[in-house]
Design a protein around this motif. Structure first.
Motif, PDB file in Angstrom:
ATOM      1  N   UNK A   1      57.817  40.193  29.807  1.00  0.00           N
ATOM      2  CA  UNK A   1      56.808  39.859  28.793  1.00  0.00           C
ATOM      3  C   UNK A   1      55.472  40.518  29.110  1.00  0.00           C
ATOM      4  N   UNK A   2      55.081  40.502  30.359  1.00  0.00           N
ATOM      5  CA  UNK A   2      53.807  41.118  30.731  1.00  0.00           C
ATOM      6  C   UNK A   2      53.838  42.636  30.531  1.00  0.00           C
ATOM      7  N   UNK A   3      54.973  43.259  30.815  1.00  0.00           N
ATOM      8  CA  UNK A   3      55.106  44.702  30.579  1.00  0.00           C
ATOM      9  C   UNK A   3      55.055  45.021  29.082  1.00  0.00           C
ATOM     10  N   UNK A   4      55.699  44.174  28.266  1.00  0.00           N
ATOM     11  CA  UNK A   4      55.657  44.382  26.816  1.00  0.00           C
ATOM     12  C   UNK A   4      54.237  44.221  26.282  1.00  0.00           C
ATOM     13  N   UNK A   5      53.507  43.223  26.775  1.00  0.00           N
ATOM     14  CA  UNK A   5      52.121  43.016  26.348  1.00  0.00           C
ATOM     15  C   UNK A   5      51.265  44.222  26.727  1.00  0.00           C
ATOM     16  N   UNK A   6      51.523  44.774  27.897  1.00  0.00           N
ATOM     17  CA  UNK A   6      50.786  45.964  28.325  1.00  0.00           C
ATOM     18  C   UNK A   6      51.101  47.159  27.421  1.00  0.00           C
ATOM     19  N   UNK A   7      52.383  47.337  27.073  1.00  0.00           N
ATOM     20  CA  UNK A   7      52.776  48.429  26.169  1.00  0.00           C
ATOM     21  C   UNK A   7      52.076  48.313  24.823  1.00  0.00           C
TER      22      UNK A   7
ATOM     23  N   UNK B   1      44.282  39.963  25.602  1.00  0.00           N
ATOM     24  CA  UNK B   1      44.030  38.524  25.650  1.00  0.00           C
ATOM     25  C   UNK B   1      45.309  37.811  25.203  1.00  0.00           C
ATOM     26  N   UNK B   2      45.950  37.115  26.144  1.00  0.00           N
ATOM     27  CA  UNK B   2      47.268  36.523  25.876  1.00  0.00           C
ATOM     28  C   UNK B   2      47.326  35.072  26.327  1.00  0.00           C
TER      29      UNK B   2
END
Length: 69
Positions: free
Chosen positions: A52-58, A63-64
């Motif tokens: 999930x964190x990698x997808x948010x970075x992509x 702000x999550x």
């Protein structure tokens, strides 16, 4: 602020895990399921957090708010 929902589960025999991810904000509504491979349930939950964190970075989300089930 993006809202990220994750969950994962693993079977006992064979030890196979999968997970799900939903990312929502004002402009985005993304859903994804992932085969995580051979691991137990606790490892699967952590693997989904990392995914999930990698997808948010992509997606360049800065702000999550993360929710696990």
């Amino acid at each position: 602020m993006a809202q990220i929902y994750i969950d994962a589960a693993a079977s006992l025999k064979p030890k196979l895990a999968c997970g799900g991810l939903i990312i929502k904000d004002d402009l985005l509504n993304s859903k994804e399921s992932v085969l995580l491979g051979e691991m137990d349930n606790h490892e699967a939950e952590w693997a989904m957090l990392e995914f999930a964190l990698k997808e948010a970075e992509k997606l360049k989300l800065t702000s999550n708010r993360l929710y696990g089930f």
